[in-house]
Design an enzyme around this catalytic site. Sequence first.
Site, PDB file in Angstrom:
ATOM      1  N   VAL B  80      -6.872  11.367 -15.610  1.00  0.00           N
ATOM      2  CA  VAL B  80      -6.721   9.951 -16.031  1.00  0.00           C
ATOM      3  C   VAL B  80      -6.801   9.318 -14.946  1.00  0.00           C
ATOM      4  O   VAL B  80      -5.937  10.221 -13.461  1.00  0.00           O
ATOM      5  CB  VAL B  80      -5.206   9.837 -16.435  1.00  0.00           C
ATOM      6  CG1 VAL B  80      -5.517   8.410 -17.057  1.00  0.00           C
ATOM      7  CG2 VAL B  80      -5.132  10.668 -17.546  1.00  0.00           C
ATOM      8  N   CYS B  81      -7.348   8.179 -14.793  1.00  0.00           N
ATOM      9  CA  CYS B  81      -7.425   7.224 -13.790  1.00  0.00           C
ATOM     10  C   CYS B  81      -7.776   8.044 -12.175  1.00  0.00           C
ATOM     11  O   CYS B  81      -8.792   8.215 -12.319  1.00  0.00           O
ATOM     12  CB  CYS B  81      -6.016   6.485 -13.588  1.00  0.00           C
ATOM     13  SG  CYS B  81      -6.003   4.462 -12.536  1.00  0.00           S
ATOM     14  N   THR B  82      -6.992   7.448 -10.545  1.00  0.00           N
ATOM     15  CA  THR B  82      -7.529   7.814  -9.898  1.00  0.00           C
ATOM     16  C   THR B  82      -7.423   9.283  -9.373  1.00  0.00           C
ATOM     17  O   THR B  82      -6.957  10.196  -8.923  1.00  0.00           O
ATOM     18  CB  THR B  82      -6.776   7.481  -8.565  1.00  0.00           C
ATOM     19  OG1 THR B  82      -5.307   6.550  -9.148  1.00  0.00           O
ATOM     20  CG2 THR B  82      -7.087   5.822  -8.488  1.00  0.00           C
ATOM     21  N   THR B 100     -13.578   6.642 -12.843  1.00  0.00           N
ATOM     22  CA  THR B 100     -12.225   6.826 -12.637  1.00  0.00           C
ATOM     23  C   THR B 100     -11.479   5.617 -11.870  1.00  0.00           C
ATOM     24  O   THR B 100     -12.277   4.770 -13.288  1.00  0.00           O
ATOM     25  CB  THR B 100     -11.793   7.557 -10.955  1.00  0.00           C
ATOM     26  OG1 THR B 100     -10.805   7.145 -10.164  1.00  0.00           O
ATOM     27  CG2 THR B 100     -13.075   5.962 -10.495  1.00  0.00           C
TER      28      THR B 100
END
Lengths: 191, 191
Positions: B80-82, B100
Site C-alpha cells: 500500500v502506498c510507498t 505507489t
Amino acid sequence: VLSRLPDAQVTFLAADGEPGERRTENGMLALSADRSLEDMPSPDVIVVPGGFGTRALMEHLRFLDWLRNAHELSTWTTSVCTGSLVLAAAGLLDGVEATTHWLLLGRLGELGARPVSDRRIVQTGRIITAAGVSAGVDMAIALAAEIAGADTAEAIQLGIEYAPEPPFAGGSTHTARPEIIAMVRDNPRFA
Amino acid sequence: VLSRLPDAQVTFLAADGEPGERRTENGMLALSADRSLEDMPSPDVIVVPGGFGTRALMEHLRFLDWLRNAHELSTWTTSVCTGSLVLAAAGLLDGVEATTHWLLLGRLGELGARPVSDRRIVQTGRIITAAGVSAGVDMAIALAAEIAGADTAEAIQLGIEYAPEPPFAGGSTHTARPEIIAMVRDNPRFA
C-alpha cells in the site's frame, strides 16, 4: 487525516484506566493509549471511535462523566460507527439527529437519538456522527474543512489519495444484495 | 478488512528487530508489532504498508532478504502506498507494472518498476500494489474477493459500510486543482 491538520496534536486516550496497550476484540491489532482521561479533561476535538469496545464504554460511568464534561468545552464532539451509541449513552444525543453503523440504527433510537439512515455524516451544531467504520474518513475530511478551511482539507484528501473506487456497489444497505445483508447480520465477523 | 476473512490471522511483524511498540514519524500513533520476521518466514499474504518508515526499510538488508524469501512462498505479495518502493528495492518489481503514492511514481520507476499512474490497484500475477494510503482499502476488498470469493468480500465491504462519499472531487492528481497539488508537494505534512 486529523493528524495532518496544521498544529494538530492527536492523542489516544485510555478510556478505562492507565495509559498503555489496548487490543481489538479479535486480538490482532494493538494500539497504545498515551494519556489517561484525567490527563486531558478538555480536548478541542473529541472523536469517539466504534467497535465492540463501545458496548463496555456505554456502561462505563467514569468515561461517560468525562465525555459529558469534555463536551461542555469542546469545539467539536464527534463519533465514528458505534461510537455514537456512547455519545447517546452519555445523554448527548437526546432528540438529536445522528447516525451509526447500519446494524445499530435501531439501538441508537432506543438511546434517545433520532437515527438518520440515509446520510454518512450527520451534523447538529457541534456534534458530528459518522456511519459505519469507513464513513469516518469522509467525516474526518469534512471536519478538517470546518477546522482549517477547504483548501487544507482538499490537500489532506489528495495527500491520502482519497478518490475511492470500491470494488463492489453494495457498500450500503441501500445498494447491497439482500443475501449479502443477511450474511453480515448473521455473522459478527463481517460487521 | 483482511482480519474479517474467515480463518484469517493478521499479524503485525517488526521489520527492524524485536516485537514491541512502533510509532509513526509524527509520534502520534503507536501500534504493537507482535512477532519478529524470524517468527513468520512465510505468511500466505504479505502486505507492506507505506509511510515515512519505508525510506529506512528500503535500505534494511535483513528485511529485504526476508521479503525476497517470503515472496518465494507467498500466495499474494502486496503493498500500500510507498510500500511498493520496498518491494522494488527488494528486486520484486523489476520490469513489473506497479503503483505507489502519486508523489513517488517517478522514484518507483527509478527502482526498476513500470509505474502506472491511472489505476488505484495494479495486479501482475500474485503481486498487487495499491496507490496512496486510502487505495489500500480498495485493494484489501479486491484481495478478499480473490481469497474468499465475491460474496464474502461484498459482506466485508458492507460490514465496514464502504460506500464512500469523499467531501471533495480532488482526491487524485487527475481531478485536483493545481494549487492543491502544489500544497501537497510543498508540505510533507499533507502527503
